[in-house]
Write an enzyme that holds these catalytic residues in place. Sequence first.
Site, mmCIF file in Angstrom:
data_model
loop_
_atom_site.group_PDB
_atom_site.id
_atom_site.type_symbol
_atom_site.label_atom_id
_atom_site.label_comp_id
_atom_site.label_asym_id
_atom_site.label_seq_id
_atom_site.Cartn_x
_atom_site.Cartn_y
_atom_site.Cartn_z
ATOM 1 N N CYS A 90 2.669 -43.394 4.698
ATOM 2 C CA CYS A 90 3.859 -42.546 4.818
ATOM 3 C C CYS A 90 3.731 -41.563 5.990
ATOM 4 O O CYS A 90 2.855 -40.695 5.982
ATOM 5 C CB CYS A 90 4.052 -41.795 3.497
ATOM 6 S SG CYS A 90 5.259 -40.472 3.539
ATOM 7 N N CYS A 93 4.262 -37.869 5.013
ATOM 8 C CA CYS A 93 3.087 -37.418 4.251
ATOM 9 C C CYS A 93 1.988 -36.971 5.210
ATOM 10 O O CYS A 93 1.313 -35.962 4.975
ATOM 11 C CB CYS A 93 2.556 -38.541 3.353
ATOM 12 S SG CYS A 93 3.717 -39.095 2.094
#
Length: 166
Positions: A90, A93
Amino acid sequence: MCSAKHSIALSSSSLAPYSKSTVSSSSRGSLGEKRSRGAYGGTVVRSSLDTVGPTVKVGQVTEVNKDTFWPLVKAAGDKAVVVDMYTQWCGPCKVMAPKFQQLSEKLLDVVFLKLDCNQENKPLAKELGIKVVPTFKILKDSKIVKEVTGAKFDDLVLAIETVRSS
C-alpha cells in the site's frame, strides 16, 4: 483473545536521564497485573504470572500479529492505544509509516502498534472491521473509541488528542 499467561512490559527508553526516579511504587492494575515505576519514570506492566510473552516499549512502534495484539492492548490498561493497520504493498501506508513513528516518539503516554493485514492476520483484521488500508484504530480500556481511514495525518493527530484528553 487475551491470555493471562503473557508477561507484558511497557517502558519508556527515550526519557531524558534527568527524569530519573528512585521512588518505586506498585499497585494492582486490571487482570491482576502489577504496575511499578521504572528507574526513568516509565511504566512497567507485567502480568501476575512470570512467564515470557510479548513486550512493547513506549516511544516506538511495536509490530503485532493476531496472537500478540490483544495481550498488548489489555496490558496497556488505561493508556490510549493507536493501531496502524497496513499492508506491505500500500502506497499511502508507506507514506504514513514515518509520520506514525514520529508520533510514537513524541506521545510517550500512548502505545503505538502496527498490524500487517496480510493473510496470516486476516482473522484479526476482519474482527476489527478493516475494509481499507491504512486504517488507524484508537482503543481505550481495550475498546475501539475512534477510527481514521486513509492517509489523513491531521485527522489522526486530532483523533489521538481527543482520546488522550477524555
